[in-house]
Design a protein around this motif. Structure first.
Motif, PDB file in Angstrom:
ATOM      1  N   PRO A 192       9.797 -99.288 -51.967  1.00  0.00           N
ATOM      2  CA  PRO A 192      11.122 -98.709 -52.234  1.00  0.00           C
ATOM      3  C   PRO A 192      12.163 -99.764 -52.580  1.00  0.00           C
ATOM      4  CG  PRO A 192      10.130 -97.679 -50.307  1.00  0.00           C
ATOM      5  CD  PRO A 192       9.245 -98.818 -50.679  1.00  0.00           C
ATOM      6  N   ALA A 193      12.188-100.875 -51.842  1.00  0.00           N
ATOM      7  CA  ALA A 193      13.175-101.920 -52.139  1.00  0.00           C
ATOM      8  C   ALA A 193      12.979-102.464 -53.538  1.00  0.00           C
ATOM      9  CB  ALA A 193      13.070-103.030 -51.101  1.00  0.00           C
ATOM     10  N   TYR A 194      11.712-102.626 -53.951  1.00  0.00           N
ATOM     11  CA  TYR A 194      11.410-103.101 -55.298  1.00  0.00           C
ATOM     12  C   TYR A 194      11.930-102.101 -56.330  1.00  0.00           C
ATOM     13  CZ  TYR A 194       8.519-104.677 -59.239  1.00  0.00           C
ATOM     14  OH  TYR A 194       8.081-105.119 -60.455  1.00  0.00           O
ATOM     15  N   ASN A 195      11.687-100.830 -56.088  1.00  0.00           N
ATOM     16  CA  ASN A 195      12.154 -99.809 -57.025  1.00  0.00           C
ATOM     17  C   ASN A 195      13.671 -99.780 -57.113  1.00  0.00           C
ATOM     18  OD1 ASN A 195       9.790 -98.761 -58.059  1.00  0.00           O
ATOM     19  ND2 ASN A 195       9.489 -97.354 -56.342  1.00  0.00           N
ATOM     20  N   MET A 196      14.325 -99.949 -55.953  1.00  0.00           N
ATOM     21  CA  MET A 196      15.786 -99.917 -55.959  1.00  0.00           C
ATOM     22  C   MET A 196      16.345-101.079 -56.765  1.00  0.00           C
ATOM     23  SD  MET A 196      18.410 -99.401 -52.790  1.00  0.00           S
ATOM     24  CE  MET A 196      18.056-100.916 -51.938  1.00  0.00           C
ATOM     25  N   ALA A 197      15.802-102.283 -56.567  1.00  0.00           N
ATOM     26  CA  ALA A 197      16.265-103.429 -57.346  1.00  0.00           C
ATOM     27  C   ALA A 197      15.998-103.210 -58.826  1.00  0.00           C
ATOM     28  CB  ALA A 197      15.578-104.695 -56.851  1.00  0.00           C
ATOM     29  N   LYS A 198      14.855-102.667 -59.143  1.00  0.00           N
ATOM     30  CA  LYS A 198      14.508-102.406 -60.533  1.00  0.00           C
ATOM     31  C   LYS A 198      15.480-101.402 -61.160  1.00  0.00           C
ATOM     32  CE  LYS A 198      10.846-100.054 -63.132  1.00  0.00           C
ATOM     33  NZ  LYS A 198       9.495 -99.457 -63.038  1.00  0.00           N
ATOM     34  N   ASN A 258      15.192 -89.451 -50.440  1.00  0.00           N
ATOM     35  CA  ASN A 258      16.618 -89.342 -50.752  1.00  0.00           C
ATOM     36  C   ASN A 258      17.377 -90.598 -50.353  1.00  0.00           C
ATOM     37  OD1 ASN A 258      16.380 -86.778 -51.813  1.00  0.00           O
ATOM     38  ND2 ASN A 258      16.666 -85.777 -49.824  1.00  0.00           N
ATOM     39  N   VAL A 259      16.931 -91.265 -49.294  1.00  0.00           N
ATOM     40  CA  VAL A 259      17.606 -92.484 -48.877  1.00  0.00           C
ATOM     41  C   VAL A 259      17.558 -93.514 -49.999  1.00  0.00           C
ATOM     42  CG1 VAL A 259      17.573 -94.378 -47.221  1.00  0.00           C
ATOM     43  CG2 VAL A 259      17.098 -92.048 -46.450  1.00  0.00           C
ATOM     44  N   GLU A 260      16.345 -93.705 -50.559  1.00  0.00           N
ATOM     45  CA  GLU A 260      16.202 -94.646 -51.672  1.00  0.00           C
ATOM     46  C   GLU A 260      17.055 -94.224 -52.861  1.00  0.00           C
ATOM     47  OE1 GLU A 260      12.813 -95.970 -54.931  1.00  0.00           O
ATOM     48  OE2 GLU A 260      12.186 -95.077 -53.021  1.00  0.00           O
ATOM     49  N   HIS A 261      17.043 -92.927 -53.168  1.00  0.00           N
ATOM     50  CA  HIS A 261      17.779 -92.441 -54.329  1.00  0.00           C
ATOM     51  C   HIS A 261      19.280 -92.668 -54.174  1.00  0.00           C
ATOM     52  CE1 HIS A 261      19.015 -89.859 -57.613  1.00  0.00           C
ATOM     53  NE2 HIS A 261      19.767 -89.145 -56.770  1.00  0.00           N
ATOM     54  N   HIS A 262      19.836 -92.306 -53.004  1.00  0.00           N
ATOM     55  CA  HIS A 262      21.282 -92.424 -52.811  1.00  0.00           C
ATOM     56  C   HIS A 262      21.699 -93.883 -52.650  1.00  0.00           C
ATOM     57  CE1 HIS A 262      21.731 -88.167 -52.815  1.00  0.00           C
ATOM     58  NE2 HIS A 262      21.094 -87.963 -51.662  1.00  0.00           N
ATOM     59  N   MET A 263      20.888 -94.670 -51.995  1.00  0.00           N
ATOM     60  CA  MET A 263      21.241 -96.087 -51.888  1.00  0.00           C
ATOM     61  C   MET A 263      21.271 -96.738 -53.269  1.00  0.00           C
ATOM     62  SD  MET A 263      19.453 -97.753 -48.550  1.00  0.00           S
ATOM     63  CE  MET A 263      20.114 -97.462 -46.894  1.00  0.00           C
ATOM     64  N   VAL A 302      16.841-101.835 -45.019  1.00  0.00           N
ATOM     65  CA  VAL A 302      16.400-100.501 -44.612  1.00  0.00           C
ATOM     66  C   VAL A 302      15.153-100.082 -45.389  1.00  0.00           C
ATOM     67  CG1 VAL A 302      17.022 -98.060 -44.658  1.00  0.00           C
ATOM     68  CG2 VAL A 302      18.667 -99.745 -43.831  1.00  0.00           C
ATOM     69  N   LEU A 303      15.162-100.353 -46.695  1.00  0.00           N
ATOM     70  CA  LEU A 303      14.048 -99.889 -47.525  1.00  0.00           C
ATOM     71  C   LEU A 303      12.822-100.788 -47.430  1.00  0.00           C
ATOM     72  CD1 LEU A 303      15.833 -98.660 -50.777  1.00  0.00           C
ATOM     73  CD2 LEU A 303      15.134 -97.354 -48.787  1.00  0.00           C
ATOM     74  N   SER A 304      13.054-102.052 -47.162  1.00  0.00           N
ATOM     75  CA  SER A 304      11.912-102.976 -47.147  1.00  0.00           C
ATOM     76  C   SER A 304      11.218-103.028 -45.801  1.00  0.00           C
ATOM     77  CB  SER A 304      12.377-104.387 -47.537  1.00  0.00           C
ATOM     78  OG  SER A 304      13.334-104.859 -46.597  1.00  0.00           O
ATOM     79  N   GLY A 305      11.944-102.730 -44.721  1.00  0.00           N
ATOM     80  CA  GLY A 305      11.343-102.810 -43.407  1.00  0.00           C
ATOM     81  C   GLY A 305      10.588-101.550 -43.047  1.00  0.00           C
ATOM     82  N   PRO A 306       9.777-101.628 -41.998  1.00  0.00           N
ATOM     83  CA  PRO A 306       9.042-100.434 -41.550  1.00  0.00           C
ATOM     84  C   PRO A 306       9.976 -99.436 -40.885  1.00  0.00           C
ATOM     85  CG  PRO A 306       8.684-102.246 -40.036  1.00  0.00           C
ATOM     86  CD  PRO A 306       9.480-102.807 -41.175  1.00  0.00           C
TER      87      PRO A 306
END
Length: 1481
Positions: A259-265, A193-198, A177-181
């Protein structure tokens, strides 16, 4: 649910129950589940679920009766709802379910199977739908995500048995979800918020899970690969790789982390302990698999090594390991805490046996220290030397744009946290593999460039790294050196200045910048090419700051042009072409400054401004050039005239050739074209390819290209015209059908060399302005440039000569008004122009009167000299002005009174140019003034002071007066016409000059002058003798004895005298103005203590020998008997005669002297001898025993001794070099004047059979010759030591003979035994202290040039002749065009003997012609067999021949009589050998 969480939540519920006596019950009672076959309508169902959702959301977590929820909870978990086809139903059901989780916490009212179904709904439907913000149920989807994150009900997933696949799918769905367009049709982006809650959901799951599947770990780690856009993520199977992003397109760069990079980090940073274990487990499996390879072999599955079978390919394993190392780089940038257990594995990899593993480890650790991630380092800022304003002043073509992917960033200091690993990384600089060392260079360059990822380097640590990095630039392997150069290329200008410059500048030995500058002479083409181009760009950018007065930039980088131009001395066509490109593309770019099309009415102002800016850069470069580089630059410009002439002739022939269609005279035209093309290709790399390119250009027959080249060579073309012509020509050549890159380069380099780019008419006004205003301290440089222009390109003054003359007239000096500082340069430029274009020089009375004012009041005296030259060249009434000058200078002349030095200078020019216009009595009166009132005047020779230096940089007033008087006397002699009798006039002048040379600059019957006076007068007298002897009528009047005295100036105790004389001698010989006998004194430099003076002369003599050999001229071979004659009258013989009385002592002294003479002979052989002419040299040495000394017949035995000694030395020289010497079939004539025929046949027979060389000396010759050929000692640098350690063998096996067409291979002889301390040859102290047996393997040459001192151009044509000779001598007469002397091999190198040529087919070279400088050839032919038979082999010769055949030392026979000649000879008073030793060190 984990026990800890359930216990914590249960306690909270109990406390709430104690506070509240009653709770609410669920009011919703409608059916949401149905029986099979009777479904509820979708609209109705949606309405009911919405109502239920609202009610559930209205309750607090402990505000509803749990039992009242059980019915609804059961219905919500029914398969009919969870798998309903309507997405709205599923969305509302999910909202209700998460509220049930919240209200029923800590225990959900579901079985494991029901939980699996519920979370399957979340993972497969709800989470993927978040990628579409425009979804009508996006609010419900966000509610589900927020509830799972805030309530942490996601932990229920861990209670489901075998939930690994479900967890893995959850992570995959979230990252997708975060990595795709965004899937929204409107293009709406995902909410933050999606990134934060995920992130909260996944971090909770990682923290609460006992273990996570490997797929989850890989999915998390794979997000760090998103930092490299070129990598296709494995998670996106079946999709195309992400497109490559052009780093120059800054608008496409990623400004922040995905966003996906930040979430993994954030997941890794929120659970560092657990993620560290997971990451260690993953990397251990990948890295250990690759590390199991040892030297390319892989261990068997059972742990046994299979020695017989070939190992399986490790390509896949290495690729996996490489990918893992890339992840490590990015993990270090984002979350270094998870790598605490991985770094020790990297330390182990640094010392692994497998080469690729070590390389990957070095690259990875280096990038981690530098804070460089998987996307690599930032795109380097290109150095643009043509930019204006300069990048060194803050100007830049493009603004710097932040790029998250490539901006180096290290959260913590790797060096501090993992110091042991860092030390292991530093030790890789000594790795046995050059590939590892090359990777280490790249890594260290990045570390220094990024300041260890932005955390900063300790100053001591930074200097240590720079020291090691500097050593890498002189590594023994070219891959390491090239890697170091390329690492520096990535630095921007400020990085080079601040970081690399902190280690020292170009002039600081062993610094990074100094070692980089040394790479311009690297033996490998690709290394020196990169180094020269890089240095050119660096200085091109630094020039702006240097011009603005930055002393730091000038100190650090100002010497770059000198180091680049110095490579011209290597005389390699490829290097010369590269230097030409760098000169016109980096140092002084063709398009600098960028000339924009001016607006109407502003063209003139813009053009002048651009010309001044360009002139400023030229002057800034010339100002900081050293003497050698200045010679190169000015010689290149001086040769432009000749190059332009050749090019214009070539274009004419191309027009006649007509593209190959010729009506008549085709053969002649083709032959002329071929000769011209051959002339051009001699100076180009790959001559055969260059010839093909030039023939292709001729066949193109593009008349427009012909005209464009003519624009470039025309003197009247301004700079903009030349620039536009070159640009258009380049475009036309590139568009040529069949044109290649080499074709363009060949044409372009020739155009550069013949174009008027430096000495352009557009630059003259600016140069004159700088010379007058001294703006930015460039006045002195502008004067020197004007001087050079006046010598070689005075025609460019045509457009400005009127202005120049008007300014000279306006600034004319008077008794109260001194001359301006720049007047001397202007006068010299005007004099050179008047000499070549007298008709264009102003002739008005005001201007000529101003010149007379310079004669009377000018200062320095040279101003009067040039003023006289202008007047007597340009004036129509020369006789009248000559009388005026005579009266002005001679009336009331008194030594020391008035401006008497200017008068003497004017009289010297008057005698040279206007003697025929004066009465003989007037000329005699001028000579009387020079002799009686100056040279023999006691007042002109003050007593020496206590501090009596041997040389001063500037002569004092008395010394300068004597020098002008000497020039005056010599000029009077030179002024005689060809038909005038000169016997009476020449005799006193020669006697006077010879006396000064013989007496060390002092005259008899006068008090001894200060030493500085004597040195300068001796040098000037020697130089004047050379100048006079340029004319054949005077050359015969220099007797052999006087010639020998003159030759001793090369051994003067004062190095300035030696250098000045040698430079003048080589200059006149190179111009072809002296007789061939004047080459001989140069061979006396064998004992020259100044290494650069000796090496420069050696290089020059070698070049002249090659030029004569190419012309089949045996001039250099014919000099050998002259050298032996000169040695026979050497001052060292007097030491033997005067200091020794005992016969044994005299013999010992004789042997010591002959040991030194061996070095003279070997020096001659190094300059002249080759495999083809050695037999001729040997034959000439033999012929010396068939004549006697004509200067002093009593000293003939010295000649015979030297003849035998020379023969023995030649034999050993032949043996050491592995040459094959055949008997010379021709006959030679000995030069007359210094030799004469023997009196009779008996005397000839006696000389031929007698041994003159002591047998003790013969036994020492082999060791002595080898020691002389051995390279001189020098201190080993780091690169030499590293190479020495890696060297394995020095004595390869001999190879079989190859066909004669191929070049014979060279083999090495066994290393000779070391000498004991007492066995050192007497010449040893004269050798420079350099390392024995070792040569530099990275440099071609680093010798310095000869520095001419005590020189003054005093005749009217010298300036012009210098420029003409520099342009016309295409065979290498100029010093700068000669190849430098390569260092001798570490061991005597023996070339395989080539197949001898049969006598019947070998054509003898022309016999050496007798020099016409002496009286004549001998009256009786000395090569006549009847009068002077060939010398019979003496016993010593037979032993030498036997030794040459056997290769073993020959023992002398006792009792053989030797004849040491001890009588004195009439030579100049020169210090004895012992005195010279102490004087020269």
């Amino acid at each position: 649910m984990p026990a800890e969480t359930r216990t914590r939540q249960s306690g909270a519920v109990e406390m709430m129950e104690e506070e509240e006596e009653s709770v609410a019950t669920l009011q919703f009672s409608e059916a949401i589940a149905w029986r099979a076959g009777r479904p509820i309508a979708v609209a109705t169902l949606l309405q009911r679920l919405d109502s239920l959702t609202r009610e559930l959301q209205s309750y607090e977590q402990d505000g509803v009766d749990r039992d009242s929820l059980l019915g609804v909870a059961k219905d919500l978990a029914s398969p009919s709802l969870l798998s309903h086809k309507d997405r709205g139903v599923r969305a509302y059901a999910a909202c209700c379910l998460v509220d049930i989780f919240r209200l029923c916490a800590p225990d959900a009212p579901y079985t494991a199977t029901q939980l699996r179904d519920i979370f399957t709904l979340f993972v497969s439907t709800i989470f993927p739908a978040l990628s579409d913000p425009s979804n009508p149920y996006n609010g419900q989807h966000l509610f589900v995500l927020r509830s799972l994150a805030e309530v942490k009900s996601i932990v229920l997933l861990t209670d489901i048995p075998s939930s690994g696949n479900l967890i893995e799918n959850l992570f995959t769905a979230c990252f997708d979800v975060l990595s795709g367009p965004s899937k929204a049709d409107s293009g709406e982006e995902l909410s933050k918020n999606v990134e934060h809650h995920m992130t909260a959901v996944l971090a909770t799951l990682v923290d609460e899970s006992q273990s996570l599947p490997d797929g989850v770990i890989y999915t998390i780690l794979a997000q760090f690969l998103r930092a490299d856009p070129s990598v296709s993520l494995t998670a996106q199977k079946g999709k195309k790789p992400l497109p490559q992003i052009d780093p120059t397109q800054t608008t496409l760069l990623i400004k922040e982390a995905p966003p996906a990079y930040n979430m993994a980090k954030n997941i890794c940073n929120s659970c560092p302990d657990k993620m560290s274990r997971y990451v260690t487990r993953y990397f251990s499996s990948v890295m250990l698999d690759a590390a199991s390879f040892v030297d390319g072999r892989r261990k068997g599955r059972r742990g046994e090594d299979d020695e017989d079978e070939e190992p399986e390919t490790s390509e896949d394993d290495l690729q996996k390991s490489s990918k893992a190392h890339g992840m490590l780089r990015e993990l270090w940038r984002s979350t270094p805490s998870v790598l605490q257990d991985i770094v020790p594995q990297l330390e182990a990899e640094l010392s692994a046996e497998h080469l690729n593993i070590r390389i990957m480890a070095v690259e990875t650790v280096g990038d981690m220290i530098a804070g460089i991630g998987h996307a690599g380092p930032p795109h380097p800022t290109p150095l643009n030397p043509a930019a204006y304003p300069s990048q060194s002043l803050g100007g830049s073509d493009k603004p710097q744009v932040y790029n998250f992917l490539t901006t180096p960033s290290s959260p913590v200091s790797f060096i501090s946290r993992y110091h042991q690993t860092y030390q292991a990384f530093v030790q890789r600089r000594k790795d046995k593999s050059p590939l590892v060392r090359a990777a280490w260079c790249t890594a260290v360059g990045r570390i220094v460039q990024t300041s260890a990822g932005g955390v900063g380097l300790d100053p001591d640590e930074e200097q240590t790294l720079l020291k090691y990095f500097a050593e890498a630039l002189v590594d023994g392997d070219e891959k390491v050196r090239l890697s170091a150069v390329k690492a520096i290329e990535r630095f921007d200008f400020n990085g080079i200045l601040q970081k690399l410059g902190s280690n020292g500048g170009i002039g600081e030995p062993h610094s990074v910048l100094s070692n980089l500058a040394d790479r311009v002479k690297d033996r490998k083409h690709h290394v020196r090419t990169e180094a020269i181009r890089l240095l050119g760009n660096v200085w091109g950018v630094a020039a702006g700051a240097i011009a603005e007065g930055s002393e730091r930039v000038r100190t650090l980088l100002g010497q770059i042009p000198s180091r680049i131009l110095d490579t011209y001395y290597i005389n390699d066509a490829e290097i010369n072409a590269l230097v030409d490109h760098v000169l016109h593309e980096s140092l002084i770019p063709l398009g600098y400054p960028p000339i924009k099309k001016p607006a109407n009415g502003a063209a003139k102002g813009d053009e002048i401004n651009a010309d001044k800016i360009r002139t400023e850069r030229i002057l800034v470069m010339v100002r900081d050039l050293d003497q050698r580089a200045s010679v190169v630059l000015f010689a290149m410009q001086a040769k432009q005239n000749a190059n332009a002439n050749y090019m214009n002739i070539f274009l004419q022939k191309c027009e006649l050739y007509n593209g190959g269609v010729v009506d008549s005279g085709e053969e002649e035209i083709v032959a002329h074209l071929g000769k011209l093309i051959h002339h051009f290709t001699k100076t180009l790399p790959e001559p055969s390819r260059a010839a093909e390119d030039l023939w292709k250009f001729a066949k193109m027959h593009d008349r427009r290209s012909y005209q464009l080249i003519r624009f470039c060579t025309a003197v009247d073309s301004d700079y903009r015209k030349v620039q536009k012509a070159i640009k258009e020509l380049t475009r036309r050549v590139e568009e040529t059908a069949g044109g290649t890159a080499t074709f363009v380069q060949t044409i372009l380099i020739l155009v550069y060399r013949c174009s008027v780019l430096f000495y352009n008419r557009s630059h003259i006004p600016a140069i004159i302005e700088y010379s007058r205003t001294d703006e930015q301290g460039l006045g002195k440089t502008a004067h020197s440039v004007l001087k050079e222009i006046s010598k070689s390109k005075s025609e460019v003054f045509k457009a400005h000569i009127q202005d120049l003359c008007k300014s000279l007239a306006a600034e004319a000096p008077s008794a109260k008004k001194p001359a301006t500082p720049g007047a001397l340069s202007d006068l010299k430029a005007c004099a050179s122009f008047a000499q070549r274009f007298p008709a264009d020089t102003p002739k008005d009375r005001k201007f000529l009167q101003a010149m007379l004012a310079y004669i009377e009041h000018g200062s320095p005296p040279k101003a009067a000299k040039y003023a006289v030259r202008i007047v007597l060249t340009a004036a129509d009434r020369k006789e009248m002005y000559a009388k005026d000058v005579y009266s002005l200078c001679m009336d009331n002349f008194e030594y020391g009174a008035g401006n008497y030095l200017a008068r003497l200078a004017a009289l010297s020019q008057l005698m040279l140019l206007a003697s025929p216009l004066l009465n003989p009595s007037e000329c005699d009166s001028v000579i009387d003034v020079a002799i009686e009132k100056v040279l023999t005047n006691p007042d002109a020779s003050p007593a020496a002071e206590d501090a009596d230096p041997e040389w001063t940089d500037e002569p004092d007033e008395h010394c300068e007066a004597k020098m002008w008087a000497l020039k005056l006397s010599a000029n009077r002699l030179r002024s005689f016409q060809e038909k005038d009798p000169i016997d009476e006039a020449s005799r006193p002048v020669f006697r006077f000059l010879n006396t000064l040379v013989q007496k060390g600059g002092n005259l008899p019957r006068l008090p001894e002058a200060p030493k500085a006076h004597g040195s300068r007068l001796r040098l000037l007298a020697a130089q004047l003798l050379l100048k006079i002897c340029r004319e054949e009528r005077f050359n015969h009047r220099l007797s052999p004895t006087a010639f020998n005295n003159l030759a001793t100036v090369t051994m003067d105790t004062n190095e300035h005298v030696r250098a000045g004389f040698v430079n003048k001698l080589m200059k006149y010989l190179g111009q072809g103005k002296l007789a061939k006998r004047f080459y001989t004194p140069l061979f006396l430099l064998a004992h020259e203590p100044r290494a650069f003076l000796q090496s420069s002369a050696l290089t020059w003599l070698k070049s002249r020998s090659l030029a004569f050999a190419a012309a089949k001229d045996t001039t250099m071979e014919a000099l050998f008997p002259r050298l032996l004659s000169l040695l026979a009258h050497h001052p060292d013989w007097d030491v033997i005669a005067e200091n020794q009385t005992d016969e044994e002592e005299r013999t010992a002294e004789l042997i010591a002297t002959m040991r030194e003479f061996v070095q003279y002979i070997v020096f001659y052989l190094k300059c002249v001898a080759s495999a083809n002419n050695l037999s001729l040299v040997f034959h000439v040495a033999q012929k010396v025993k068939s004549v006697q000394d004509a200067i002093n017949p009593a000293l003939s035995d010295r000649l015979y001794l030297l003849s035998e000694l020379a023969q023995e030395v030649i034999r050993r020289y032949e043996e050491i070099l592995g040459w094959s010497m055949q008997a010379w079939p021709g006959k030679v004539s000995m030069p007359g004047g210094i030799f004469q025929a023997l009196r009779d046949h008996d005397r000839a027979q006696e000389v031929a059979t007698r041994q003159y060389v002591p047998s003790e000396l013969v036994d020492q010759l082999d060791e002595l010759v080898r020691a002389t050929l051995r390279p001189k000692k020098r201190k080993l640098d780091a690169s030499d030591r590293s190479a020495k350690k890696r060297k394995t063998t020095t004595t390869p096996a001999r190879v079989k003979a190859q066909p004669s067409a191929r070049k014979p291979k060279r083999v090495r002889t066994p290393k000779p035994k070391k000498r004991r301390e007492g066995d050192e040859p007497s010449s040893e102290p004269r050798r420079s202290v350099r390392a024995k047996g070792r040569k530099s393997y990275v440099e071609i040459s680093d010798e310095e040039s000869v520095t001419a001192e005590g020189e003054d151009e005093s005749d009217e044509s010298e300036a012009q002749s210098d420029a003409e000779s520099g342009a016309a001598n295409s065979d290498g007469d100029e010093e700068i065009s000669e190849a430098e002397e390569p260092e001798e091999p570490a061991e005597p190198v023996v070339e395989k003997k080539t197949k001898p040529i049969p006598k019947s087919t070998k054509k003898p070279a022309p016999p050496p012609a007798a020099d016409d400088s002496d009286t004549s050839d001998l009256s009786e032919p000395v090569d006549s067999d009847e009068e002077s038979p060939e010398p019979v082999s003496s016993p010593i010769q037979k032993r030498g021949a036997a030794k040459a055949r056997s290769g073993s030392a020959a023992k002398g026979k006792n009792g053989i009589k030797t004849v040491p000649v001890l009588s004195s000879s009439p030579v100049a008073t020169t210090p004895a050998r012992a005195t010279r030793r102490s004087a020269r060190g």
